[in-house]
Each structure stands twice: as structure tokens, then as C-alpha cells.
Motif scaffolding. Structure first.
Motif, mmCIF file in Angstrom:
data_model
loop_
_atom_site.group_PDB
_atom_site.id
_atom_site.type_symbol
_atom_site.label_atom_id
_atom_site.label_comp_id
_atom_site.label_asym_id
_atom_site.label_seq_id
_atom_site.Cartn_x
_atom_site.Cartn_y
_atom_site.Cartn_z
ATOM 1 N N TYR A 85 0.972 -1.180 -0.019
ATOM 2 C CA TYR A 85 0.074 -0.023 0.014
ATOM 3 C C TYR A 85 0.913 1.228 0.286
ATOM 4 N N SER A 88 3.019 1.560 -3.370
ATOM 5 C CA SER A 88 2.338 1.921 -4.587
ATOM 6 C C SER A 88 1.919 3.360 -4.565
ATOM 7 N N GLY A 89 1.923 4.026 -3.453
ATOM 8 C CA GLY A 89 1.920 5.496 -3.420
ATOM 9 C C GLY A 89 3.007 6.291 -3.390
ATOM 10 N N ASP A 210 -4.804 5.682 5.132
ATOM 11 C CA ASP A 210 -5.750 5.630 3.964
ATOM 12 C C ASP A 210 -6.799 6.512 4.041
ATOM 13 N N GLU A 239 -4.546 6.993 -5.353
ATOM 14 C CA GLU A 239 -5.691 5.906 -5.056
ATOM 15 C C GLU A 239 -5.842 5.054 -6.205
ATOM 16 N N HIS A 242 -3.295 2.557 -5.885
ATOM 17 C CA HIS A 242 -3.698 1.579 -4.766
ATOM 18 C C HIS A 242 -4.874 0.581 -5.185
ATOM 19 N N TRP A 243 -5.775 0.893 -6.375
ATOM 20 C CA TRP A 243 -6.883 0.080 -6.738
ATOM 21 C C TRP A 243 -6.039 -0.720 -7.569
ATOM 22 N N TRP A 246 -2.318 -2.663 -5.155
ATOM 23 C CA TRP A 246 -2.545 -2.934 -3.659
ATOM 24 C C TRP A 246 -3.771 -4.004 -3.609
ATOM 25 N N TYR A 247 -5.197 -3.237 -4.097
ATOM 26 C CA TYR A 247 -6.262 -4.028 -3.766
ATOM 27 C C TYR A 247 -6.358 -5.179 -4.286
#
Length: 298
Positions: A85, A88-89, A210, A239, A242-243, A246-247
Motif C-alpha cells: 500500500y 504503490s503510493g 488511508d 488512489e 492503490h486500486w 494493492w487492492y
């Protein structure tokens, strides 16, 4: 062999600010490649490993995040796969800060070229973003390795979301780089102003926390502040990454409490792209208005 008259007829000199702007970057793409090579050679001059450092640094950085923050600080308990998470940001923020920061300094940094030869000055800002993209690639590879290890299974829409996030940051960086790079020629204080802005962006984007913490502190996910927060192109890009990365990882999919994505994420991304395009147009407009003064100011 073409004569001097022929060359002049086919490639006439154009007064600064009266060319085709960013379209000239496409026409002079060979010069763009030369500028990128020059910046890469200067960056790694005297280095034995050279570009390999771009792979070593993010790899070590991810390992530190995994053990120090995920395992030792137990942040994995509140955010599954917290290292993925976070990273990735961070790759988005690293790309944005390098591209925007270097583009701001690109015109002043290339003063000798500007004063001696004719070439579209937009090349400097675009080449800075290109070099940042080259450094972004190794970080992306490290991120992908971590994603595969943690059971990454993305869908097509999620891959496209990651691509959209990259495009948003690239367009925004070039647009702001043109804007601040031109103004920086007149007032060198803007280099420091940009450094402050980049520091603020790092902490106001959902990288170390988050989005739900932001929503809880600002009146809920549908509050006006939260809507404005999501319209920030950098926030939207983070975001979207993240999608995308990470998601779809295993611990997130199998979490006991389902992980909730930010509301209207795809629309936020599209609005972020629109804002980035507006900033690109504004940056090009200001750049062309000031371009004629570059030589005398430098």
C-alpha cells in the motif's frame, strides 16, 4: 547535399513564443532524445553501477518499509499488505516530485544552450519528465515483484486505472513544470516554493494513511472537503495506483473486514485528468508569454 538556403527554407527560425509550443517537441523529438541522454549521463557520471542504482534503491526502500513499518510497527494489522500500500503510493509521489521539481529548474539549468542555439524551450521540461519516467520504471518493477509475491490478481479495469494514474501525473508534471519553469526564470524564489509544495503534497496525499482517516476527520466520505480532497490530481493518481496494485493482492482480498475503496474513484480519476490537462494548457500559455525574455533574463 542541401545548401544553406535549402535548410533555411525548410526549417525557418521562429521567434521565441511564436512557435507551435508542445507540438514542436514532436517535430524535434531527436533533440529530445539527446537531452534525455545528456541528463542521464550527467546524473550517473563517475558511477560504476549507473542506472542499476535505480533498481537497488527502491528494492532496499521496500524492504525497509516491509520490516520497519509492516512488521515492527504492526501497521499490517490495520492495513493489509501495508508495505505494498505504502510503496504503490510512494512510486507515484517519487515520479511526480522528480518530474515537477526538475522541470521547474530545467530552463535555468540549461541557460548556456538557450543563449547559444535555437531549439524549442519546451524540450527541457518534457525531457525532465521523461528522465523521471525512466527512474519510475525500476520502482514499478520492484512494486510488481512485491505484488506477485503477495498474490496479485488484477482485472483489466484495475490495470487501466494504474495507467490512468500514470498519465495524470505525467501530464500534470509537464504542465506545472512549464508554468513554474518559466516563472522561475524571472524569480528564482520559485525553486524553493516548489520544494515546499512537493513536501506538502507528500503528506497530504493518502500514502502513509488511508482515505478513511481523512473522511473521519472531515465530516464523512460525502463531505465537501472530502470531495475537494479527491479532486486533487495527485490524490486521484495515488488512489488509482492503490486500486491497481494493492487492492488485488491476496491479504486485501481475503481480509475479514472488506476493504472499501474511496467513493467515485474512477470519476475522481477522470476529473483529475481533466484538471491536469487544464494545467498543461495554462502552463503552455504562461511559458509562451514569458519565453521571449528567457535569453535576456538568463
Amino acid at each position: 547535399m542541401p545548401t544553406a538556403t535549402t535548410v533555411t527554407a525548410t526549417s525557418p527560425l521562429v521567434a521565441p513564443g511564436h512557435g507551435s509550443g508542445l507540438l514542436d517537441v514532436v517535430r524535434y523529438r531527436y533533440l529530445l532524445k539527446l537531452l534525455v541522454r545528456k541528463e542521464m549521463r550527467v546524473r550517473y557520471r563517475g558511477s560504476v553501477m549507473g542506472l542499476l542504482w535505480s533498481y537497488v534503491k527502491p528494492g532496499v526502500q521496500f524492504a525497509v518499509f516491509y520490516f520497519a513499518m509492516g512488521e515492527f510497527l504492526k501497521l499490517n494489522e490495520s492495513v493489509p499488505n501495508f508495505a505494498v500500500y505504502l510503496f504503490s503510493g510512494i512510486v507515484v509521489i517519487n515520479f511526480y516530485t522528480e518530474a515537477f521539481g526538475n522541470a521547474t529548474r530545467s530552463v535555468v539549468g540549461n541557460a548556456p544552450l538557450i543563449k547559444k542555439i535555437f531549439l524549442p524551450r519546451e524540450l527541457f521540461s518534457v525531457s525532465s519528465a521523461w528522465v523521471a519516467a525512466i527512474h519510475f520504471l525500476p520502482q514499478l518493477i520492484v512494486l510488481l515483484v512485491a505484488c506477485f509475491v503477495t498474490g496479485w490478481r488484477p482485472g483489466v479495469v484495475q490495470i487501466l486505472a494504474g495507467l490512468l494514474g500514470f498519465v495524470i501525473v505525467a501530464v500534470l508534471s509537464v504542465g506545472l513544470g512549464l508554468l513554474f519553469g518559466a516563472v522561475n526564470v524571472l524569480y528564482r524564489d520559485f525553486e524553493n516554493i516548489v520544494d515546499l509544495l512537493l513536501m506538502i503534497v507528500t503528506w497530504t496525499s493518502p500514502v502513509l494513511y488511508d482515505w478513511q482517516k481523512v473522511a473521519a476527520a472531515t465530516g464523512g466520505p460525502n463531505s465537501l472537503f472530502m470531495t475537494l480532497y479527491q479532486l486533487n490530481p495527485v490524490t486521484a493518481a495515488v488512489e488509482l495506483f492503490h486500486w491497481a496494485f494493492w487492492y488485488p493482492t491476496g491479504d486485501v482480498r481475503d481480509a475479514v473486514a472488506p476493504v472499501v475503496l474511496p467513493p467515485h474513484l474512477l470519476w475522481s480519476g477522470l476529473w483529475g485528468l481533466l484538471i491536469a490537462l487544464v494545467m498543461l494548457a495554462l502552463g503552455q500559455f504562461v511559458f509562451r508569454r514569458i519565453e521571449g525574455r528567457f535569453a535576456q533574463e538568463l
